[in-house]
Design a protein around this motif. Structure first.
Motif, PDB file in Angstrom:
ATOM      1  N   THR A  55       5.103  48.763  16.100  1.00  0.00           N
ATOM      2  CA  THR A  55       3.662  49.045  16.091  1.00  0.00           C
ATOM      3  C   THR A  55       3.144  49.464  14.725  1.00  0.00           C
ATOM      4  O   THR A  55       2.022  49.961  14.614  1.00  0.00           O
TER       5      THR A  55
ATOM      6  N   ARG B 200      -0.376  42.656  13.475  1.00  0.00           N
ATOM      7  CA  ARG B 200      -0.384  44.000  12.892  1.00  0.00           C
ATOM      8  C   ARG B 200      -1.145  43.992  11.573  1.00  0.00           C
ATOM      9  O   ARG B 200      -1.200  42.983  10.870  1.00  0.00           O
TER      10      ARG B 200
ATOM     11  N   VAL C  69       3.911  51.233  24.314  1.00  0.00           N
ATOM     12  CA  VAL C  69       3.262  50.244  23.446  1.00  0.00           C
ATOM     13  C   VAL C  69       2.002  49.698  24.111  1.00  0.00           C
ATOM     14  O   VAL C  69       2.008  49.302  25.275  1.00  0.00           O
TER      15      VAL C  69
ATOM     16  N   TYR D  53      -2.965  47.446  15.457  1.00  0.00           N
ATOM     17  CA  TYR D  53      -2.183  46.347  15.996  1.00  0.00           C
ATOM     18  C   TYR D  53      -2.847  45.837  17.264  1.00  0.00           C
ATOM     19  O   TYR D  53      -3.638  46.533  17.904  1.00  0.00           O
TER      20      TYR D  53
END
Length: 277
Positions: A37, A65, A144, A194
Motif C-alpha cells: 500500500t 499507487r 487493505v 492507492y
C-alpha cells in the motif's frame, strides 16, 4: 529528485508507470520497489544517501499507487502484472541493476531474479522471503482497502503511526514525510495514495499461506535478507532457512516488525554497504 515515466502494456491496454529518479543519470542503477500500500517516496532517505555515493536510484510507484495509473480491472493487481510493468522500466537500462524490495517489492524482485537472463546484480529483500504464513496473509486481507477518507494530513499521520508502527522508531519529521507522500485529495479530505481495488485479488480467495520456495530456489545472485525482529510475515525460521544458502546475508532489525522503514542511518548504511560490494 527527478520524475520519470514509461508506458507499459498490460492485458487491459497501455498504462503509465511513474517513478522518482535520484542521483547522476550515468550512475550504476539501483531500483527500489515499495510494499503493498506504499509508494516510491518511502525510499527518499535511502535514495538520497545512495545518490550521494554516485548511484542512480529509481523508485517506481507500482500500478495503482502514487503517481502511476490505476488499472480498470482490479484482478490485474497481482505480482505477474507488476513484474510486467517493472520489466518495461528495466528495459530502459543497458546493463545490470541492483534491487531493493520491501515486502511486495521483494516478491517482484525474487520473481525477476529467478528468471533466466535477468539484469539483477544484487538483491535486497526487506522483510519478505520464501514463505508468508496464513496469519499474515489474513491480516493483510483484513486491512487493505478499508481506510476511510481522513480530515487532513495530521489525521492521516495519526493513522499511519498506528498501522505502520512495525516500521520501527521514526522521528516526527519522518512520520510527517510518510503522511505527506501517502496522501491524495478525496471528498474534501485526504485518502491514502492507492487504489482501494488493489485488495480485490487478495479478497477473492481464502487467506492461505504463500509458498514461494520454488521461486526462491532459482535466485542465484547475492542477497541481503533483512528481517524485522518482530515480523509476522518473515518468520525467524524462514529467514534462518534462507540464510543457510551461501549467497545470502541475514540482518535482523531490533524494534521493528513488518517492515523496517529503511530510514534509520544504520539501516541505510546496511543496504548501502551491501550494494557497494
Amino acid at each position: 529528485m527527478r520524475e520519470g515515466a514509461v508506458r507499459w502494456l498490460s492485458p487491459a491496454g497501455f498504462f503509465t508507470l511513474r517513478w522518482w529518479d535520484w542521483g547522476p543519470v550515468d550512475g550504476a542503477p539501483v531500483v527500489c520497489v515499495h510494499g503493498l500500500t506504499r509508494s516510491g517516496r518511502d525510499f527518499d532517505a535511502l535514495a538520497a544517501a545512495l545518490a550521494a555515493q554516485g548511484r542512480r536510484v529509481i523508485c517506481p510507484d507500482l500500478p495503482g499507487r502514487g503517481a502511476s495509473d490505476w488499472l480498470p480491472d482490479p484482478m490485474l493487481y497481482q505480482p505477474p502484472v507488476y513484474i510486467a510493468a517493472l520489466s518495461h522500466l528495466l528495459a530502459r537500462f543497458d546493463g545490470p541493476v541492483d534491487w531493493v524490495g520491501t515486502s511486495l517489492g521483494g516478491i517482484c524482485g525474487m520473481g525477476i531474479a529467478a528468471t533466466p537472463g535477468n539484469p539483477i546484480r544484487r538483491l535486497v529483500l526487506n522483510d519478505v522471503g520464501a514463505f508468508v504464513p496464513q496469519a499474515a496473509m489474513a491480516r493483510i486481507r483484513d486491512y487493505v482497502g478499508t481506510e476511510p477518507v481522513f480530515r487532513d494530513i495530521p489525521t492521516l499521520e495519526a493513522h499511519l503511526r498506528v498501522v505502520h508502527a512495525p516500521f520501527g522508531h521514526l522521528s516526527d519529521a519522518e512520520w510527517r514525510h510518510l503522511a505527506e507522500t501517502s496522501a491524495r485529495p478525496a471528498d474534501g479530505g485526504v485518502a491514502l495514495h492507492y487504489d482501494p481495488a488493489i485488495a480485490a485479488p487478495i479478497r477473492a480467495m481464502e487467506a492461505q499461506a504463500l509458498d514461494m520456495q520454488a521461486l526462491w530456489e532459482r535466485v542465484r545472485v547475492p542477497v541481503l535478507l533483512i528481517r524485522g525482529a518482530e515480523s509476522d510475515l518473515l518468520l525467524r525460521e524462514t529467514a534462518a532457512a534462507m540464510a543457510a544458502a551461501p549467497n545470502v546475508e541475514l540482518a535482523e532489525i531490533a524494534g521493528a516488525g513488518h517492515a523496517p522503514a529503511l530510514m534509520d542511518p544504520a539501516q541505510v548504511a546496511l543496504v548501502a554497504d551491501f550494494l557497494a560490494q
